[in-house]
Scaffold this motif. Structure first.
Motif, mmCIF file in Angstrom:
data_model
loop_
_atom_site.group_PDB
_atom_site.id
_atom_site.type_symbol
_atom_site.label_atom_id
_atom_site.label_comp_id
_atom_site.label_asym_id
_atom_site.label_seq_id
_atom_site.Cartn_x
_atom_site.Cartn_y
_atom_site.Cartn_z
ATOM 1 N N ASP A 102 16.319 4.022 -11.533
ATOM 2 C CA ASP A 102 16.122 3.550 -12.828
ATOM 3 C C ASP A 102 17.447 3.737 -13.678
ATOM 4 O O ASP A 102 17.756 2.872 -14.391
ATOM 5 N N GLN A 105 19.724 1.318 -12.611
ATOM 6 C CA GLN A 105 19.587 -0.090 -13.129
ATOM 7 C C GLN A 105 19.787 -0.293 -14.757
ATOM 8 O O GLN A 105 20.616 -1.341 -14.969
ATOM 9 N N VAL A 106 19.752 0.662 -15.463
ATOM 10 C CA VAL A 106 19.830 0.706 -16.860
ATOM 11 C C VAL A 106 21.584 0.542 -17.120
ATOM 12 O O VAL A 106 22.012 -0.405 -17.713
ATOM 13 N N LEU A 108 23.611 -0.718 -14.743
ATOM 14 C CA LEU A 108 23.993 -2.015 -14.156
ATOM 15 C C LEU A 108 23.727 -3.252 -15.319
ATOM 16 O O LEU A 108 24.362 -4.060 -15.263
ATOM 17 N N ASP A 109 22.361 -2.962 -16.034
ATOM 18 C CA ASP A 109 22.154 -3.999 -16.889
ATOM 19 C C ASP A 109 23.131 -4.241 -18.103
ATOM 20 O O ASP A 109 23.645 -5.247 -18.422
ATOM 21 N N ARG A 110 23.645 -3.010 -18.510
ATOM 22 C CA ARG A 110 24.468 -2.897 -19.523
ATOM 23 C C ARG A 110 25.955 -3.607 -19.123
ATOM 24 O O ARG A 110 26.438 -4.276 -19.766
ATOM 25 N N SER A 112 26.320 -5.712 -16.829
ATOM 26 C CA SER A 112 26.232 -6.928 -16.285
ATOM 27 C C SER A 112 26.096 -7.992 -17.399
ATOM 28 O O SER A 112 26.374 -9.193 -17.504
ATOM 29 N N ARG A 113 26.443 -7.471 -18.754
ATOM 30 C CA ARG A 113 26.564 -8.220 -20.043
ATOM 31 C C ARG A 113 28.008 -8.948 -20.062
ATOM 32 O O ARG A 113 28.836 -8.359 -19.278
ATOM 33 N N ARG A 118 29.813 -5.883 -23.935
ATOM 34 C CA ARG A 118 29.009 -4.871 -23.077
ATOM 35 C C ARG A 118 28.760 -3.484 -24.014
ATOM 36 O O ARG A 118 27.809 -3.007 -23.615
ATOM 37 N N ALA A 142 30.158 -1.968 -11.914
ATOM 38 C CA ALA A 142 29.054 -2.795 -11.859
ATOM 39 C C ALA A 142 29.090 -3.280 -10.344
ATOM 40 O O ALA A 142 27.686 -3.242 -9.364
ATOM 41 N N ALA A 146 25.867 -2.334 -7.564
ATOM 42 C CA ALA A 146 25.163 -3.705 -7.069
ATOM 43 C C ALA A 146 25.393 -3.814 -5.593
ATOM 44 O O ALA A 146 24.445 -4.117 -4.853
#
Length: 188
Positions: A102, A105-106, A108-110, A112-113, A118, A142, A146
């Motif tokens: 989790d 993922q948080v 990676l989400d940031r 991936s902006r 970012r 990232a 990933a």
């Protein structure tokens, strides 16, 4: 191999020449605290994040920065390994892996902006981290998260950015880098 230390009773070499180094008493006191906490074997007595965020005054005649930082990295790794074992025994493997996933993922989400967006930016008259440099490091992290591209916790710990007007807000970037190191140390 020659020892560059001037005083053999000190754990680190002195900063060379007129360069400043970490204040010796502050470093020695922190490392003694860390040793006591590690030997006490009490979960939470000192956390790896506290080791990572340790800072010391810079003074002439202090310890050379590189060797102290390398030692702190090893101390952080030892505390992180202990925290990982404790979390595994307390939470169980599934819950611990889910928690770590989790967090990853948080992050990676940031990361991936879109480039340049970012992190929050400071005002145009203030200095923040170089957007271009942070984005380059973000792309690399990232890819690690990933696809598993090679990067080490030490590389993330030691990253440094130039500053620019209107750059990324330093506290946000630092918090994400800390989370990345935590994930890396959690998975061992």
């Amino acid at each position: 191999m020659t020892d560059t230390r001037t005083d053999r009773s000190t754990p680190f070499p002195d900063a060379p020449g007129r360069k400043k180094g970490y204040e010796k008493r502050a470093v020695d006191a922190f490392l003694e605290k860390a040793r006591d906490a590690f030997e006490a074997d009490e979960p939470g007595a000192l956390r790896s994040t506290e080791v990572r965020s340790a800072s010391f005054p810079l003074v002439r005649g202090g310890y050379a920065i590189g060797p102290v930082d390398a030692a702190l990295g090893r101390v952080e790794d030892a505390f992180a390994a202990r925290e990982r074992e404790y979390a595994l025994s307390r939470l169980g493997a599934r819950a611990w892996v889910a928690e770590t996933r989790d967090t990853a993922q948080v992050v990676l989400d940031r990361l991936s902006r879109p480039r340049g967006g970012r992190f929050d930016r400071v005002g145009v008259f203030r200095y923040g981290y170089s957007v271009h440099e942070v984005d380059i490091v973000s792309d690399r992290i990232a890819r690690y998260l990933a696809t598993g591209d090679a990067i080490t916790a030490e590389q993330v710990r030691s990253v440094a950015f130039r500053v620019q007007r209107g750059g990324y807000r330093e506290t946000q970037v630092d918090a994400v880098l800390d989370a990345v190191v935590e994930v890396m140390l959690a998975v061992g």
